[in-house]
Write a protein that holds these residues in place. Structure first.
Motif, PDB file in Angstrom:
ATOM      1  N   MET A 195      -4.238   1.510  -0.874  1.00  0.00           N
ATOM      2  CA  MET A 195      -5.032   0.658   0.000  1.00  0.00           C
ATOM      3  C   MET A 195      -6.234   1.451   0.499  1.00  0.00           C
ATOM      4  O   MET A 195      -6.133   2.625   0.809  1.00  0.00           O
ATOM      5  N   ASP A 196      -7.340   0.793   0.584  1.00  0.00           N
ATOM      6  CA  ASP A 196      -8.588   1.361   1.068  1.00  0.00           C
ATOM      7  C   ASP A 196      -8.449   1.782   2.532  1.00  0.00           C
ATOM      8  O   ASP A 196      -7.922   1.030   3.361  1.00  0.00           O
TER       9      ASP A 196
ATOM     10  N   GLU B 281      -9.792  -0.668   5.112  1.00  0.00           N
ATOM     11  CA  GLU B 281      -8.923  -1.823   5.355  1.00  0.00           C
ATOM     12  C   GLU B 281      -7.744  -1.448   6.254  1.00  0.00           C
ATOM     13  O   GLU B 281      -7.330  -2.248   7.098  1.00  0.00           O
TER      14      GLU B 281
ATOM     15  N   LYS C 259      -9.171  -1.253   9.732  1.00  0.00           N
ATOM     16  CA  LYS C 259      -9.507  -2.595  10.207  1.00  0.00           C
ATOM     17  C   LYS C 259      -8.252  -3.314  10.691  1.00  0.00           C
ATOM     18  O   LYS C 259      -8.279  -4.012  11.706  1.00  0.00           O
ATOM     19  N   ALA C 260      -7.158  -3.145   9.967  1.00  0.00           N
ATOM     20  CA  ALA C 260      -5.904  -3.794  10.357  1.00  0.00           C
ATOM     21  C   ALA C 260      -5.433  -3.302  11.723  1.00  0.00           C
ATOM     22  O   ALA C 260      -4.829  -4.051  12.485  1.00  0.00           O
TER      23      ALA C 260
ATOM     24  N   ILE D  58      -2.453  -9.674   7.550  1.00  0.00           N
ATOM     25  CA  ILE D  58      -3.366  -8.511   7.529  1.00  0.00           C
ATOM     26  C   ILE D  58      -2.559  -7.217   7.575  1.00  0.00           C
ATOM     27  O   ILE D  58      -2.816  -6.279   6.811  1.00  0.00           O
TER      28      ILE D  58
ATOM     29  N   ARG E 179      -0.800  -6.724   4.185  1.00  0.00           N
ATOM     30  CA  ARG E 179      -1.714  -6.272   3.129  1.00  0.00           C
ATOM     31  C   ARG E 179      -2.063  -4.795   3.300  1.00  0.00           C
ATOM     32  O   ARG E 179      -2.267  -4.082   2.316  1.00  0.00           O
ATOM     33  N   ALA E 180      -2.130  -4.329   4.548  1.00  0.00           N
ATOM     34  CA  ALA E 180      -2.417  -2.916   4.812  1.00  0.00           C
ATOM     35  C   ALA E 180      -1.177  -2.046   4.585  1.00  0.00           C
ATOM     36  O   ALA E 180      -1.277  -0.825   4.577  1.00  0.00           O
TER      37      ALA E 180
END
Length: 99
Positions: free
Chosen positions: A1-2, A5, A8-9, A63, A66-67
């Motif tokens: 994962m970036d 990101e 941001k999460a 979110i 996904r993180a």
């Protein structure tokens, strides 16, 4: 994962609270004690504690998932969430090595 990101999460107070609550579900979700926490915490319990709309809670949980910070399990019509502790170990390594 970036990395962007991931951070941001973590950049939302409500999402951070959810992660904190899921760290100790027995303490933070006593209403679910009788049912247990084998699969995690029911999304309805998270929504009730957060005091946010169902759609907002679902988006926030998505979110975080996904993180990589949480995992979900579907049991019948219910979805349960729990922390992915490996993600927090990885986050610590990212911070140590890159920041």
């Amino acid at each position: 994962m970036d990395h962007i990101e991931i951070f941001k999460a973590l950049s939302n107070k409500s999402r951070l609270q959810m992660l904190e609550w899921l760290k100790e579900p027995e303490i933070n979700f006593p209403e679910q004690l009788a049912a247990g926490f084998e699969h995690g915490v029911c999304v309805g319990q998270i929504q009730a504690k957060a005091g946010l709309t169902q759609s907002t809670v679902s988006e926030y949980l998505s979110i975080l998932q996904r993180a990589g910070f949480i995992e979900s399990t579907r049991v019948g019509q219910w979805t349960y969430y729990k922390r992915n502790e490996k993600a927090f170990t990885a986050l610590s390594k990212i911070i140590e090595s890159n920041l």
